[in-house]
Design a protein around this motif. Structure first.
Motif, short mmCIF file in Angstrom:
data_model
loop_
_atom_site.label_atom_id
_atom_site.label_comp_id
_atom_site.label_asym_id
_atom_site.label_seq_id
_atom_site.Cartn_x
_atom_site.Cartn_y
_atom_site.Cartn_z
N HIS A 66 -3.39 -8.29 1.66
CA HIS A 66 -2.66 -7.32 0.83
C HIS A 66 -1.32 -7.91 0.37
O HIS A 66 -0.85 -7.61 -0.72
N GLU A 120 -8.26 -0.31 6.89
CA GLU A 120 -6.96 0.12 6.47
C GLU A 120 -7.14 1.13 5.39
O GLU A 120 -6.30 1.50 4.69
N GLN A 157 0.81 -1.23 0.00
CA GLN A 157 0.00 0.00 0.00
C GLN A 157 0.84 1.27 0.00
O GLN A 157 0.33 2.35 -0.27
N HIS A 193 -7.21 -8.97 6.77
CA HIS A 193 -7.29 -7.96 5.70
C HIS A 193 -5.87 -7.55 5.27
O HIS A 193 -5.55 -7.52 4.08
N CYS A 220 -10.81 0.25 3.37
CA CYS A 220 -9.39 0.12 3.08
C CYS A 220 -8.86 1.47 2.64
O CYS A 220 -9.50 2.15 1.83
N LEU A 221 -7.72 1.86 3.15
CA LEU A 221 -7.14 3.16 2.77
C LEU A 221 -6.80 3.21 1.28
O LEU A 221 -6.68 4.28 0.71
NI NI Z 1 -6.57 -2.48 2.98
#
Ligand code: NI
Length: 165
Positions: free
Chosen positions: A135, A165, A51, A131, A89-90
């Motif tokens: 990723h 997230e 991310q 979660h 989710c970010l």
């Molecule tokens: Ni996420």
């Protein structure tokens, strides 16, 4: 510490499998401190390497305030039960969805000192860990969600659930 840019859905980086960390170096430690800062800045409770554009098997999570976990080369070694709940989710800003996750997990991971630990998590914390783990495999919650909704201006924040997230 420094804020890192968050990669958003649509970027192929989020779809790749991340590589194992060989040795916990100062560079990894500094990356993970940056990730904590970036996660908190985005009001998330977890953030994974890809991310922030780093294809390494690392994530940070803070399922409860001030309870930060640094997970390096994590493995989910046991899981039990299934619970469906909301997730965000970010990397997928403005959306939330319903996702089924294990109610309880056992996870093995290296910490910032290079020690291998085992942890047990339940409910929300287990959800956060699963979660983030996904990723590292290139999986987004939207792949598993039964429904995904857009957060509207009118939406009650409580109804929208917590940002994983
Ligand atoms: Ni996420």
């Amino acid at each position: 510490m420094a804020l890192r840019n968050i990669v958003e859905k649509g970027d192929p980086i989020l779809r790749k499998r991340s590589r194992e960390v060989g040795e916990v170096t100062d560079r990894i430690r500094s990356l993970m401190e940056d990730m904590v800062e970036t996660m908190r800045h985005g009001q998330g409770v977890g953030l994974a390497g890809p991310q922030v554009g780093v294809m390494r098997r690392v994530f940070v999570a803070e399922p409860e305030p001030e309870q930060v976990y640094y997970m390096i080369n994590p493995e989910i070694i046991e899981q039990e039960g299934l619970v469906e709940d909301t997730e965000g989710c970010l990397s997928v800003p403005g959306y939330y969805g319903m996702v089924e996750r294990p109610q309880k997990i056992k996870i093995r991971a290296m910490d910032l000192d290079g020690n291998i630990n085992e942890y047990e998590f339940e409910d929300f914390a287990a959800r956060v860990m699963c979660h983030e783990y996904d990723h590292l495999e290139g999986i987004l919650y939207t792949d598993k969600a039964t429904e995904v909704h857009m957060l509207s201006e009118e939406a009650d924040e409580e109804d929208a659930g917590e940002d994983i997230e």
